[in-house]
Design a protein around this motif. Structure first.
Motif, PDB file in Angstrom:
ATOM      1  N   ARG A  81       0.819  -1.214   0.000  1.00 49.61           N
ATOM      2  CA  ARG A  81       0.000   0.000   0.000  1.00 49.61           C
ATOM      3  C   ARG A  81       0.856   1.269   0.000  1.00 49.61           C
ATOM      4  O   ARG A  81       0.320   2.382  -0.107  1.00 49.61           O
ATOM      5  CB  ARG A  81      -0.984  -0.001   1.166  1.00 49.61           C
ATOM      6  N   ARG A  82       2.167   1.124   0.136  1.00 46.78           N
ATOM      7  CA  ARG A  82       3.077   2.277   0.021  1.00 46.78           C
ATOM      8  C   ARG A  82       3.700   2.373  -1.374  1.00 46.78           C
ATOM      9  O   ARG A  82       4.645   3.127  -1.577  1.00 46.78           O
ATOM     10  CB  ARG A  82       4.163   2.204   1.098  1.00 46.78           C
ATOM     11  N   PHE A  83       3.154   1.614  -2.297  1.00 49.62           N
ATOM     12  CA  PHE A  83       3.605   1.679  -3.689  1.00 49.62           C
ATOM     13  C   PHE A  83       3.431   3.112  -4.201  1.00 49.62           C
ATOM     14  O   PHE A  83       2.337   3.639  -4.268  1.00 49.62           O
ATOM     15  CB  PHE A  83       2.765   0.701  -4.506  1.00 49.62           C
ATOM     16  N   HIS A  84       4.547   3.775  -4.486  1.00 49.49           N
ATOM     17  CA  HIS A  84       4.570   5.157  -4.962  1.00 49.49           C
ATOM     18  C   HIS A  84       3.943   6.135  -3.960  1.00 49.49           C
ATOM     19  O   HIS A  84       3.392   7.170  -4.343  1.00 49.49           O
ATOM     20  CB  HIS A  84       3.906   5.274  -6.333  1.00 49.49           C
ATOM     21  N   ALA A  85       4.024   5.845  -2.666  1.00 46.81           N
ATOM     22  CA  ALA A  85       3.621   6.793  -1.628  1.00 46.81           C
ATOM     23  C   ALA A  85       4.781   7.757  -1.403  1.00 46.81           C
ATOM     24  O   ALA A  85       5.834   7.355  -0.910  1.00 46.81           O
ATOM     25  CB  ALA A  85       3.274   6.057  -0.347  1.00 46.81           C
ATOM     26  N   GLN A  86       4.589   9.023  -1.734  1.00 48.32           N
ATOM     27  CA  GLN A  86       5.713   9.959  -1.743  1.00 48.32           C
ATOM     28  C   GLN A  86       6.298  10.259  -0.362  1.00 48.32           C
ATOM     29  O   GLN A  86       7.510  10.417  -0.232  1.00 48.32           O
ATOM     30  CB  GLN A  86       5.295  11.262  -2.441  1.00 48.32           C
TER      31      GLN A  86
END
Length: 820
Positions: free
Chosen positions: A208-213
């Motif tokens: 769920r942190r895939f591409h979480a800036q």
């Protein structure tokens, strides 16, 4: 091509097919950056076996997708139906394309997109395209999600107890963004290089942190510290030691999402009183943070609407009825039956509240009347005389943002201060702006608004433009919003008052920008236009604009207005009878002066003996009345706010206020809600020329159908006389306060009915700071509804001057639109 929201499925029939495959280019606009939308698109496409790519650009999110027609159809439907919780899709457009195999002569080929390309047979998240003019929306800051809270509390998780845990579904957004597209290098997280574990999560489509800036952890992210007033770091666990200080009665400055707060144990009278004394905030209520809904319920009466507002992802301060015997210091909200309560919205708040094990006062980190401190370099100097310690960290705050304030009204939230958690979500304009607009707002509770097309970006709460620091916050905010949303104004809207700093800024800015039109918007027209924009209505309406004061179209000070208005223009159809303000602005700070002026109007200068307000101020009473009679430094005003001040001072004992609106607020708190009696105010036509809006040549004519014989004039002095006579007769002041409120609500209904009979307009709009008074708002709205009116009130922007900038922008856009 398909454009819109929820307008049905895009059929693959008729599209070019190669080997049973079709291809579409998709553009998603709205709140689609920084909310996990690209990872969502990626996961959806992979699950459906589509080829292509997804990426960010200056407009939003672009997608190229190729696959079987039924899979493409399913993809397009799910794109809107199943979007991430923080996403808001305003517009989806779909353009059929020739499948990649056909372009490559039947061989697998790259699908060009922005800065990268997906290969036929695979789907990829590609690099962002930063070129072009920014139009993508930026997400407001979001409260910590349930998944992150579970990690925060799990001793086996690598982020256990980490104060900066976040993911694509929550965490800092607006306050850390320096530019768009929303990528890490353009946030204040740029200085924190991701460790190997965070990098793996960032690149893992299943995480769920895939591409979480803002992704980070204790190994690579921001670090928490507890400092003494001299800046020396205190040893030990910062949260645990801070909690110990709070339990011991100390005041601690805590760095939040949008700035520093000042915290004290809510049940500790000595600590809260010390905070109030050091902050130089004599009476204005403090907000209280509770650990959860259960704890909030011990402090206040929390109904379903209140619970929904408290747990909303914006996590605003919610004004709720205070429970008798609530474990909160008297100094937290002296003399107020309400309490402003909020729940934790950052991991740090959750950790701190768990360690303290009780509610804390959490108020803005500033000295009274100054903007909230948000720069670490400013904190020691500006808060050193208030705080005994500083709980801080090294993630910079790019935009200073106060907490939002809301209250329940008729089953929904009504915003009193729109800031963190709501900004920068745009408000949609019913009449789009043909040219980009900057609306500079009012002097008090200032916000500004940048608008283009159908989007109006109302800023975070700036505050009262009365000092250099607040003015700097205003100008920096305008520059930041302009760069963030790519809006270069060609119309600059402003209040008519020439001495407002926002007006002066508008005039100076227009002088420096080529081909820029300056548009003046009357203050109360802006209030009603703001209510119209808030409700997506064009008008005409019967607008009731009650506030402290604003410069009228005739050069006098208005504030108790009945306007026949639409978005382009207005006519003054009625108003409170003007009375002098003895001493000018001194009459705002000392409401007893307004009591003197109204008693003089009510009794012709022969006020009855024995009124306590006259006895308390006998040394100056005659001089003040002489000022009023001579018209020396005593401008006339029709202000409803000053009428409330007069009755509040009449009932006493307060003769001077320490914050704006205090006298009226205390009058509302004093009123007995069970009392249904009311005072009567006479209403008569003025018989003189009507005042029109004429901010610039060519302004459209006001809506037709005004009252024959001139605007209605309401004798507010009748209400003051009735209150004075009841007071002398020994009637309970709580009953008098209620009868006054009921009388004002009654005059609102009677005037609107008379104006409806004359104009045929059956919709009423209530705006202006006086309608923050919940008792008045409820009684007036109920009375209007019972009389057959459709009633518009505020929900998304404040009724007070915080909504003025939206009204100015809506008026400027409508006038521009009307000129074609």
């Amino acid at each position: 091509m398909r454009t819109g929201r929820g307008d049905g499925q895009a059929r693959a029939a008729g599209q070019t097919r190669v080997g049973g495959r079709v291809r579409v280019d998709v553009r998603a606009e709205g709140l689609v950056q920084g909310v996990g939308f690209r990872p969502f698109v990626y996961g959806l496409a992979v699950r459906l076996g589509l080829a292509g790519c997804v990426g960010n650009d200056a407009d939003g999110v672009f997608v190229e997708a190729e696959g079987a027609p039924e899979r493409i159809e399913e993809f397009l439907v799910a794109l809107e139906r199943d979007a991430p919780p923080l996403a808001r899709i305003d517009r989806i457009s779909v353009m059929p394309r020739t499948p990649a195999e056909a372009e490559a002569g039947g061989q697998p080929a790259e699908i060009a997109a922005g800065a990268g390309g997906g290969v036929a047979g695979a789907f990829a998240i590609v690099d962002s395209d930063a070129s072009g003019r920014p139009r993508a929306l930026v997400s407001p800051d979001g409260a910590t999600c349930a998944d992150c809270l579970r990690e925060l509390a799990d001793p086996g998780d690598r982020r256990f107890g980490y104060a900066f845990v976040n993911c694509t579904n929550c965490g800092p957004r607006f306050t850390i963004v320096r530019g768009v597209p929303y990528d890490r290098p353009l946030t204040t997280m740029a200085g924190f290089a991701m460790c190997a574990a965070c990098t793996a999560e960032y690149h893992d489509p299943a995480d769920r942190r895939f591409h979480a800036q803002p992704v980070c952890c204790p190994d690579c992210g921001p670090r928490l510290r507890l400092l003494d007033p001299r800046g020396a770091e205190l040893p030990g666990d910062p949260v645990g030691r801070c909690a110990g200080l709070l339990r011991a009665g100390r005041v601690v400055a805590v760095k939040g999402l949008g700035g520093y707060h000042l915290a004290a144990l809510a049940s500790d009278e000595d600590a809260v009183a010390a905070l109030r004394r050091r902050k130089h905030r004599e009476d204005k209520p403090f907000a209280v943070m509770a650990a959860d809904l259960e704890q909030a319920g011990l402090l206040c009466e929390v109904d379903a609407t209140g619970a929904a507002l408290l747990t909303d992802r914006a996590r605003p301060i919610v004004l709720l009825p205070r429970r008798a015997g609530a474990p909160v210091a008297v100094s937290a909200a002296p003399g107020d039956r309400r309490l402003g309560v909020m729940l934790p919205y950052t991991p740090l708040h959750h950790l701190l509240l768990a360690a303290v094990t009780g509610p804390i006062v959490l108020t803005s980190g500033n000295v009274s009347d100054e903007p909230i401190v948000h720069r670490d370099s400013d904190a020691p100097a500006r808060l050193g005389g208030i705080a005994d310690a500083f709980l801080t960290h090294d993630r910079p705050i790019h935009v200073r943002t106060d907490d939002s304030v809301v209250r329940p009204f008729r089953g929904r939230g009504s915003v009193l201060r729109r800031s963190r958690g709501y900004v920068p979500d745009p408000v949609e304009l019913r009449r789009p702006a043909p040219r980009p607009i900057l609306a500079c707002g009012a002097e008090l509770k200032n916000t500004f608004c940048l608008a283009e097309g159908d989007r109006a970006f109302v800023s975070h709460h700036i505050g009262d433009l009365e000092n250099y620091e607040t003015l700097r916050s205003f100008t920096e905010g305008v520059e930041h919003f302009s760069a963030l949303f790519g809006i270069r104004p060609r119309v600059v809207a402003h209040d008519l008052h020439p001495e407002y700093l926002s007006t002066k800024y508008a005039v100076e800015l227009a002088d420096t920008l080529a081909e820029t039109e300056l548009v003046g918007v009357q203050h109360h027209h802006a209030h009603i236009a703001s209510c119209l924009a808030d409700n997506g209505e064009p008008g005409p309406v019967l607008g009731v604009a009650f506030d402290g004061l604003g410069l009228g179209a005739d050069g006098t000070l208005w504030g108790g207005e009945f306007l026949l208005a639409d978005l382009t223009s207005f006519e003054r159809a009625g108003h409170l009878a003007p009375v002098p303000m003895p001493g000018g602005t001194a009459a705002i700070r000392q409401p007893w002066r307004m009591a003197a002026a109204y008693l003089q109007a009510a009794y012709g200068g022969q006020a009855p003996e024995g009124l306590a307000v006259a006895v308390r101020n006998r040394a100056r009473w005659a001089d003040v009345l002489a000022l009023a009679r001579a018209g020396v430094n005593s401008p006339l005003t029709s202000s409803a706010g000053r009428l409330f001040d007069a009755v509040s001072a009449l009932l006493g004992p307060r003769d001077a206020i320490t914050y704006e609106g205090q006298a009226a607020i205390e009058l509302e708190q004093r009123a007995d809600p069970a009392e249904r009696g009311r005072y009567h105010a006479s209403v008569s036509p003025a018989g003189h020329d009507r005042h029109h809006a004429s901010a610039s040549p060519g302004t459209p004519a006001a809506p037709s159908g005004a009252v024959p014989g001139g605007p209605l004039v309401v004798a507010g002095a009748d209400l003051v006389r009735a209150a004075a006579e009841d007071l002398l007769a020994g009637v309970d002041p709580a009953v008098i306060a209620a009868r006054f409120h009921n009388g004002v609500a009654d005059l609102v209904v009677r005037c609107c009915v008379a104006l409806r009979d004359a104009t045929g307009v059956t919709t009423a709009a209530l705006s202006g700071g006086v309608f923050q008074n919940l008792l008045l708002l409820q009684r007036a709205a109920d009375g209007l509804s019972a009389a057959g009116f459709r009633v518009l009130t505020h929900s998304r922007v404040p009724a007070n001057d915080g909504g003025i900038s939206l009204g100015q922008a809506a008026v400027a856009a409508a006038r521009d639109h009307a000129r074609g």
